[in-house]
Design a protein around this motif. Structure first.
Motif, PDB file in Angstrom:
ATOM      1  N   TYR A 163       8.226  -3.911  17.259  1.00 37.20           N
ATOM      2  CA  TYR A 163       8.281  -2.284  16.614  1.00 37.20           C
ATOM      3  C   TYR A 163       7.035  -1.909  17.257  1.00 37.20           C
ATOM      4  N   CYS A 195       2.336   0.429  13.535  1.00 38.95           N
ATOM      5  CA  CYS A 195       3.830  -0.555  13.197  1.00 38.95           C
ATOM      6  C   CYS A 195       3.443  -1.614  12.346  1.00 38.95           C
ATOM      7  N   SER A 196       3.972  -1.502  10.959  1.00 40.89           N
ATOM      8  CA  SER A 196       3.556  -2.606  10.035  1.00 40.89           C
ATOM      9  C   SER A 196       4.168  -3.935  10.336  1.00 40.89           C
ATOM     10  N   ILE A 216       6.874  -5.077   7.816  1.00 37.78           N
ATOM     11  CA  ILE A 216       8.345  -4.451   8.004  1.00 37.78           C
ATOM     12  C   ILE A 216       8.924  -4.870   9.245  1.00 37.78           C
ATOM     13  N   ILE A 245      11.395  -0.680   5.018  1.00 40.55           N
ATOM     14  CA  ILE A 245      10.797   0.656   5.446  1.00 40.55           C
ATOM     15  C   ILE A 245       9.433   0.917   4.607  1.00 40.55           C
ATOM     16  N   ASN A 271       7.449   5.003   7.456  1.00 41.32           N
ATOM     17  CA  ASN A 271       6.590   4.066   8.423  1.00 41.32           C
ATOM     18  C   ASN A 271       5.350   5.119   8.868  1.00 41.32           C
ATOM     19  N   THR A 305       6.770  -0.246  -0.304  1.00 42.66           N
ATOM     20  CA  THR A 305       7.782  -0.883   0.870  1.00 42.66           C
ATOM     21  C   THR A 305       8.991  -1.054  -0.085  1.00 42.66           C
TER      22      THR A 305
END
Length: 706
Positions: free
Chosen positions: A42, A131-132, A135, A159, A171, A185
């Motif tokens: 991601y 970008c976590s 996630i 998300i 996000n 989350t």
């Protein structure tokens, strides 16, 4: 030697844009001996997720042995671990919480009678701050299990929901998080929400609810992508050995002994209930064991199913085990200041759940240092949650902290973080330990209430008090019933533990755990409504009566703190060669002194006068006179035909030239000033040789004495 150029005939890559950044999942190249493996990217965050399952069930267990591991590697952020071994050791607290974040929404979607070991490993290979990684790993875990041959009623997707006070952020990037007021989350299937975890800055309940509804729509493209993967490359799910259970015996007990079980459950005292259940088991053994010799092999599951039937029947009829109304909170009690010598303490009791919270204040050097893949490098506010075996009446030796205790401790931190005063206003490191003394449901929410009161008792100027409460759920088809303040048996046999913490202004934390396949939006909306009303009641009826506001003064045993700011160029003077200066100040005053690179100095001692003495010493060391300011100092030295040296601060002299002593001509300095005299002078600046210049006659003029 023959070298074969190995190809990857099963390699496939699936891609979409997800909230403005590319999301891709690759299969068929890495870790091909697993049941399934997905390399998910991601942005530039990259996680390898593998799913493996044992071929045979594990013997002698009555639960699904799922393990989810979030394995952080510091090379993912270009760092070498800071430990003595210079390699990763046990998971950090954020890694443990990330594992739980993935486990909780996925676990209920596996078959409840599956006894094969299933391990989901998430190897974090690189981290893009926008970008976590949590996630990214959650999406990869869902995809890996979905395309594997392991039975699973998914997929799910995750998300992060943010809110900047005006609009929702999905996000959010690092830049967007600067003005963000919540990190929520959300995990969901196509139709239902399966997990909510939130840390928020007093966000209104209706704002939170609407954001969750919108977030559910925003994660649908990821679910569609995983569905496409399953359709194209998904493996048939394997057949497994279903956990054995004597259905005939169970039905016989339901038909003949159900009233007896209802009697066992009809009490609000956990100890009484357990005693009745033990008597019921003895009766059942005497009556049925000869005909069913394997009765006791199934007893745990029999008890669970029969008790669940009782609880469900009663709740759907509007009756609770302890006789309360569906919106009624158990009896509450709170008191503060009950432990001597500590900096703050509080005892919070709700029914048979009781938590003792103790607060400790220290200098900022005692803040926890963090060495993880996340940006946070230290933590100033710490909460630790302990639940010893005696709290449930069990005779079991205590062991090391478990993942559940880490998770509950972190939930309380999230709930209070938004109301902890800024470091500029309260320059302390803060630790609260919540000791669960008695557990009968919702200990984490009791810890939130106890921690709030302990901090207020310690004199921490919280922005607002926080209360926490949990909401339960029972369903029968499309019909559902929610109820407030769940106790242990309702948690164990219910379908939801929806924990909400907040102030009167809004929500500060949420944690939602489920035992079913998810919640529809209307259930979440109702849960928000009843928890809001309940936390207001707890604040007004109990907490604020125990202590209406934070104490104005710290406890005698707490360190008193003075903060000053100096020119960073002067830090070297304060420390001195080899630390001699700062060590002498510390030895003379008994204070603990912390110096930051930006020139912030924190002076701490239980004796405030000692702090003031240390501050004066430091201020004298770094003293820089201000042009145009008047100073009253002692004459330290005289040169008859040149001028007088006047001390502006200890060890800081400036010369008043003979011509600047008086308005008339002065033949010699001694005609005006002698050593030991005190006089007013005005600082006029620094000459080209770096010397301080002062004028006595300018000071006299300004004071009207000319």
């Amino acid at each position: 030697m023959i070298i074969t150029n190995k190809q990857f005939p099963n390699y496939k890559k699936y891609e979409i844009m997800y909230e403005g950044r590319p999301l891709s999942m690759e299969v068929g190249k890495m870790a091909e001996l697993c049941n399934a493996a997905v390399l998910v990217k991601y942005g530039e965050t990259t996680v390898l997720v593998t799913c493996t399952a044992s071929a045979r069930p594990k013997d002698g267990i009555d639960y699904f042995p799922l393990a989810v591991d979030f394995n952080e590697k510091l090379y993912a952020v270009g760092r070498i671990p800071g430990s003595f071994m210079r390699r990763e050791g046990k998971p950090s607290l954020p890694a443990v919480l990330a594992s739980r974040l993935i486990d909780r929404p996925m676990r209920p979607l596996f078959p409840s009678d599956l006894r094969n070991d299933v391990v989901i490993a998430c190897e974090v290979l690189s981290v893009d701050r926008d970008c976590s990684p949590e996630i990214t790993a959650m999406i990869g875990a869902s995809a890996a299990v979905s395309i594997s041959d392991v039975p699973f009623n998914g997929p799910i997707a995750g998300i992060v929901l943010g809110w900047d006070g005006e609009k929702y952020l999905f996000n959010p990037t690092q830049e967007e998080r600067k003005n963000n007021r919540m990190i929520t989350t959300i995990a969901a299937t196509h139709k239902k929400i399966v997990m909510i975890e939130s840390e928020a800055d007093q966000v209104p309940d209706d704002v939170m609810y609407e954001g969750i509804v919108q977030a559910h729509e925003h994660l649908q493209p990821v679910l569609d992508l995983i569905d496409k993967m399953v359709e194209e490359i998904g493996k048939p799910k394997f057949e497994y050995e279903h956990a054995s259970f004597d259905e005939e015996l169970f039905q016989k007990l339901v038909d003949n002994e159900f009233e007896g079980m209802e009697y066992c459950m009809d009490t609000d005292d956990k100890n009484v209930r357990e005693a009745r259940v033990n008597e019921w088991i003895t009766k059942i053994q005497d009556k049925y064991e000869e005909e069913h010799p394997d009765l006791m092999n199934y007893m745990d599951e029999i008890l669970y199913k029969m008790q669940k039937m009782v609880v469900k029947k009663w709740l759907l009829a509007g009756k609770r085990v302890d006789g309360r109304q569906m919106n009624e909170i158990r009896p509450l009690a709170a008191e503060v200041g009950l432990i001597p010598k500590v900096h703050g303490s509080a005892l919070f009791t709700r029914g048979q759940t009781q938590v003792l919270s103790i607060a400790t204040l220290a200098t900022l050097s005692d803040a926890q240092k963090l060495d993880t893949i996340w940006e946070e490098e230290e933590k100033r506010f710490m909460h630790h949650y302990n639940m010893p075996s005696y709290s449930t009446g069990e005779a079991r030796a205590s062991r090391s902290t478990g993942r559940r205790e880490y998770g509950h401790g972190a939930l309380v931190e999230k709930a209070l973080e938004a109301v902890i005063p800024d470091v500029e206003d309260f320059p302390y490191a803060i630790r609260v330990v919540s000791e669960v003394l008695s557990s009968n449901g919702s200990t984490s929410q009791g810890s939130i209430c106890g921690t709030t009161l302990a901090l207020m008792d310690a004199g921490v100027p919280l922005k607002a008090p926080v209360a926490g409460i949990s909401c339960g759920l029972i369903q029968d088809g499309d019909d559902f019933t929610t109820f407030i303040d769940i106790q242990g048996v309702e948690d164990f046999h219910g379908e939801m533990d929806f924990k909400v913490a907040g102030t009167k202004a809004g929500i500060t934390a949420i944690q939602m755990d489920l035992k079913n396949d998810g919640l529809k939006h209307e259930i979440i909306k109702e849960a928000f409504a009843i928890t809001k009303e309940a936390r207001f009641q707890i604040l007004d009826a109990i907490m604020l009566k125990a202590l209406p506001e934070p104490r104005k003064e710290l406890a005698k045993s707490a360190p008193k703190m003075i903060q000053i700011k100096i020119n960073p160029d002067k830090i070297r003077e304060v420390i001195g060669s080899g630390g001699k200066v700062i060590q002498k100040i510390t030895a003379d005053t008994g204070c603990k002194i912390d110096i930051n690179d930006d020139g912030s100095i924190f002076i701490a001692s239980t004796d405030i006068e000692a702090c003031r003495t240390a501050r004066k010493t430091i201020e004298d060391i770094v003293f820089e006179p201000e042009v145009g300011a008047l100073y009253y100092g002692e004459v330290k030295r005289v040169i008859s035909n040149l001028g007088a040296f006047v001390e502006l601060a200890p060890g800081k002299d400036a010369m008043c030239h003979i011509k600047d002593l008086e308005f008339k001509r002065t033949e010699k300095v001694e005609d005006v000033l002698n050593v030991g005299d005190h006089t007013w002078v005005k600082f006029t600046g620094v000459d080209d040789r770096g010397r301080w210049n002062i004028s006595r006659k300018d000071a006299l003029r300004e004071r009207g004495e000319a």
